[in-house]
Design a protein around this motif. Sequence first.
Motif, short mmCIF file in Angstrom:
data_model
loop_
_atom_site.label_atom_id
_atom_site.label_comp_id
_atom_site.label_asym_id
_atom_site.label_seq_id
_atom_site.Cartn_x
_atom_site.Cartn_y
_atom_site.Cartn_z
N LYS A 63 -6.99 6.86 -2.83
CA LYS A 63 -5.76 6.60 -2.16
C LYS A 63 -4.77 6.92 -3.34
CE LYS A 63 -7.04 2.73 1.16
NZ LYS A 63 -8.31 2.95 0.78
N TYR A 65 -1.90 5.21 -3.26
CA TYR A 65 -0.78 3.93 -3.27
C TYR A 65 0.44 4.16 -3.33
CZ TYR A 65 -5.19 1.57 -4.23
OH TYR A 65 -6.38 1.13 -3.92
N ASP A 123 -0.07 7.45 1.52
CA ASP A 123 -1.20 6.77 2.19
C ASP A 123 -0.79 6.69 3.74
OD1 ASP A 123 -2.84 7.13 0.12
OD2 ASP A 123 -2.36 4.91 -0.57
N ILE A 314 -3.66 1.05 6.56
CA ILE A 314 -4.37 1.95 5.54
C ILE A 314 -5.83 1.36 5.17
CG2 ILE A 314 -3.92 2.53 3.15
CD1 ILE A 314 -1.09 2.90 3.75
N ASN A 315 -5.63 -0.06 5.12
CA ASN A 315 -6.86 -0.87 4.61
C ASN A 315 -7.38 -1.82 5.33
OD1 ASN A 315 -6.63 -0.02 1.40
ND2 ASN A 315 -4.60 -0.90 1.99
#
Length: 344
Positions: A63, A65, A123, A314-315
Amino acid sequence: MDNKVKSTINDVAREAGVSKRTVSRVINGSPSVGQATRERIDAVIKELNFQPDKQARGLASKKSYLLGLIYDNPDALYIDQVQRGCLTVCTNLGYELVVHPCHWQEDDFVEDCLNFISRSNVDGVLILPPVSESKKLASALRANNHPYVRIASADLDDHANIVISNEREAMQDIAEHLVSLGHKDIAMISGPSPFCSSRERLEGFTDSLKKLNIDLPAHRVIEGQNSYESGLEIAKNIFSGTDLPTAIFANNDEMAAGVIRVASDLGIKIPEQVSLAGFDDNIFASRIIPSLTTLRRPVQEISVVATKKLIQAINPQNKAVEQTTVIKPYLITRESTAKCIKED
């Protein structure tokens, strides 16, 4: 330890009495670490003023970030509030924000946005109105597997991909406020008709007045461009006639400020002769004379929620984010509205 020397992840692991992998999991928001261990590691990170190496962190997780912010909005105050909200979350969770202004009515704007995402290696992206109203852009982002969250004034997407400013419902508050003051002859300076937010506010205001047995006739609705200049021109038009409304609602504070300026130039007193209300509660709304009654759109709060939603997208393994979808603007009453003194 001497905090003047840059701390490393190994230092954090040693001081917290855990493995380097456990520290890494905490930094990356993994839910697999127990609460007590997480709090102990967070305390050590703060004590040592440890700053994760973003490049190494990105390589390890694949990623960048980086989060993108896509907008086409001339209101600098609105954009500033959005960025403040986004950065509050980014700072706490280790992300950076990359902004991308675009021209959403251009033929190639979707391609432009996709190129920005590819070029910047973000991301995921946050999309502000009116860009967020584009079905074509949302479809392209889904097709390319780009995480995104839209901020909009209507329910345009799955709840995981949107935060809604419920402006239609908020209009009931301003309608009830004006009618409670005795106003029946009310005018509206609406926003640009292509904007979803303009339609939501116009329809919400019309419907709310109708429930209160007040009509909003077509000749009392004039379309503006959400700019101070259009507020000036429309106010000149309204005040040039002999049949003045007793109250005016402007689609945003910028246009309301234009109305106040023209009224002052023509010697028309607000609120003694005409009450006035706006929308947004921009920073100048409480500073102009008279101070402006308006609907406050909690822009920073909306941006915080949207940023957390995006990081969740994203997570997906990180469940420690808010799932709020709808946030309602609320009424702020000030000096620009008063009881109607015009007799029927």
